[in-house]
Scaffold this motif. Sequence first.
Motif, mmCIF file in Angstrom:
data_model
loop_
_atom_site.group_PDB
_atom_site.id
_atom_site.type_symbol
_atom_site.label_atom_id
_atom_site.label_comp_id
_atom_site.label_asym_id
_atom_site.label_seq_id
_atom_site.Cartn_x
_atom_site.Cartn_y
_atom_site.Cartn_z
ATOM 1 N N ARG A 185 123.398 98.315 -6.287
ATOM 2 C CA ARG A 185 123.869 99.634 -5.869
ATOM 3 C C ARG A 185 125.382 99.793 -6.000
ATOM 4 N N ARG A 186 126.106 98.671 -6.058
ATOM 5 C CA ARG A 186 127.565 98.741 -6.230
ATOM 6 C C ARG A 186 127.978 98.753 -7.695
ATOM 7 N N GLY A 187 127.000 98.637 -8.592
ATOM 8 C CA GLY A 187 127.297 98.656 -10.017
ATOM 9 C C GLY A 187 127.514 97.285 -10.626
ATOM 10 N N ARG A 188 127.398 96.228 -9.800
ATOM 11 C CA ARG A 188 127.505 94.875 -10.360
ATOM 12 C C ARG A 188 126.300 94.618 -11.245
ATOM 13 N N GLU A 189 126.510 93.877 -12.319
ATOM 14 C CA GLU A 189 125.428 93.615 -13.271
ATOM 15 C C GLU A 189 125.232 92.121 -13.476
ATOM 16 N N LEU A 190 123.968 91.753 -13.655
ATOM 17 C CA LEU A 190 123.583 90.389 -13.963
ATOM 18 C C LEU A 190 122.835 90.432 -15.283
ATOM 19 N N ASP A 191 123.454 89.866 -16.316
ATOM 20 C CA ASP A 191 122.856 89.868 -17.651
ATOM 21 C C ASP A 191 121.829 88.754 -17.803
ATOM 22 N N TRP A 192 120.843 89.018 -18.637
ATOM 23 C CA TRP A 192 119.877 88.011 -19.031
ATOM 24 C C TRP A 192 120.590 86.992 -19.900
ATOM 25 N N PRO A 193 120.262 85.713 -19.818
ATOM 26 C CA PRO A 193 119.151 85.143 -19.067
ATOM 27 C C PRO A 193 119.534 84.858 -17.618
ATOM 28 N N PHE A 194 118.603 85.161 -16.704
ATOM 29 C CA PHE A 194 118.771 84.788 -15.308
ATOM 30 C C PHE A 194 117.469 84.188 -14.806
ATOM 31 N N ASP A 195 117.614 83.342 -13.799
ATOM 32 C CA ASP A 195 116.449 82.693 -13.203
ATOM 33 C C ASP A 195 116.395 83.053 -11.725
ATOM 34 N N VAL A 196 115.409 82.483 -11.034
ATOM 35 C CA VAL A 196 115.226 82.790 -9.620
ATOM 36 C C VAL A 196 116.496 82.495 -8.824
ATOM 37 N N ALA A 197 117.105 81.347 -9.061
ATOM 38 C CA ALA A 197 118.314 80.974 -8.319
ATOM 39 C C ALA A 197 119.446 81.971 -8.576
ATOM 40 N N ALA A 198 119.613 82.387 -9.820
ATOM 41 C CA ALA A 198 120.677 83.339 -10.149
ATOM 42 C C ALA A 198 120.436 84.690 -9.488
ATOM 43 N N VAL A 199 119.175 85.137 -9.466
ATOM 44 C CA VAL A 199 118.851 86.410 -8.824
ATOM 45 C C VAL A 199 119.114 86.328 -7.326
ATOM 46 N N ARG A 200 118.702 85.230 -6.711
ATOM 47 C CA ARG A 200 118.928 85.078 -5.268
ATOM 48 C C ARG A 200 120.417 85.050 -4.938
ATOM 49 N N ALA A 201 121.212 84.374 -5.759
ATOM 50 C CA ALA A 201 122.664 84.345 -5.541
ATOM 51 C C ALA A 201 123.264 85.741 -5.720
ATOM 52 N N PHE A 202 122.798 86.466 -6.720
ATOM 53 C CA PHE A 202 123.249 87.830 -6.972
ATOM 54 C C PHE A 202 122.938 88.722 -5.775
ATOM 55 N N LEU A 203 121.714 88.606 -5.250
ATOM 56 C CA LEU A 203 121.314 89.405 -4.093
ATOM 57 C C LEU A 203 122.098 89.027 -2.842
ATOM 58 N N ALA A 204 122.311 87.742 -2.649
ATOM 59 C CA ALA A 204 123.059 87.280 -1.476
ATOM 60 C C ALA A 204 124.489 87.818 -1.504
ATOM 61 N N ALA A 205 125.104 87.833 -2.673
ATOM 62 C CA ALA A 205 126.463 88.337 -2.805
ATOM 63 C C ALA A 205 126.522 89.836 -2.531
ATOM 64 N N ALA A 206 125.395 90.524 -2.774
ATOM 65 C CA ALA A 206 125.331 91.965 -2.551
ATOM 66 C C ALA A 206 124.856 92.307 -1.144
ATOM 67 N N GLY A 207 124.460 91.276 -0.386
ATOM 68 C CA GLY A 207 123.957 91.504 0.957
ATOM 69 C C GLY A 207 122.513 91.924 0.996
ATOM 70 N N GLY A 208 121.764 91.676 -0.096
ATOM 71 C CA GLY A 208 120.354 92.067 -0.159
ATOM 72 C C GLY A 208 119.451 90.895 0.171
ATOM 73 N N PRO A 209 118.122 91.072 -0.003
ATOM 74 C CA PRO A 209 117.175 89.999 0.288
ATOM 75 C C PRO A 209 117.431 88.814 -0.611
ATOM 76 N N ALA A 210 117.434 87.633 -0.051
ATOM 77 C CA ALA A 210 117.697 86.437 -0.843
ATOM 78 C C ALA A 210 116.540 85.460 -0.773
ATOM 79 N N GLY A 211 115.391 85.915 -0.373
ATOM 80 C CA GLY A 211 114.216 85.062 -0.375
ATOM 81 C C GLY A 211 114.045 84.425 0.938
#
Length: 79
Positions: free
Chosen positions: A53-79
């Motif tokens: 929602r802040r416009g940060r982007e995560l380019d492919w390739p990403f895995d579960v760990a990368a998505v969780r880190a991305f979400l944690a940095a954004a304050g979203g669900p991290a699993g």
Amino acid sequence: MLELILRDDCRLCDEAIAVLAAARAGDFSSLWVDDDPALTARYGERVPVLRDRRGRELDWPFDVAAVRAFLAAAGGPAG
């Protein structure tokens, strides 16, 4: 809210959706670039791209760990 930027008939996009599910990323919307020249110019072959929602982007390739880190940095669900 997350947004997954993708293309039609994209095997990597299908894989990205599976990664988001495995990471328990929650709901996301899909933004299709195929019919939008501006989006095609911006994202071209970069897709899939995950955007928060802040416009940060995560380019492919990403895995579960990368998505969780991305979400944690954004304050979203991290699993």
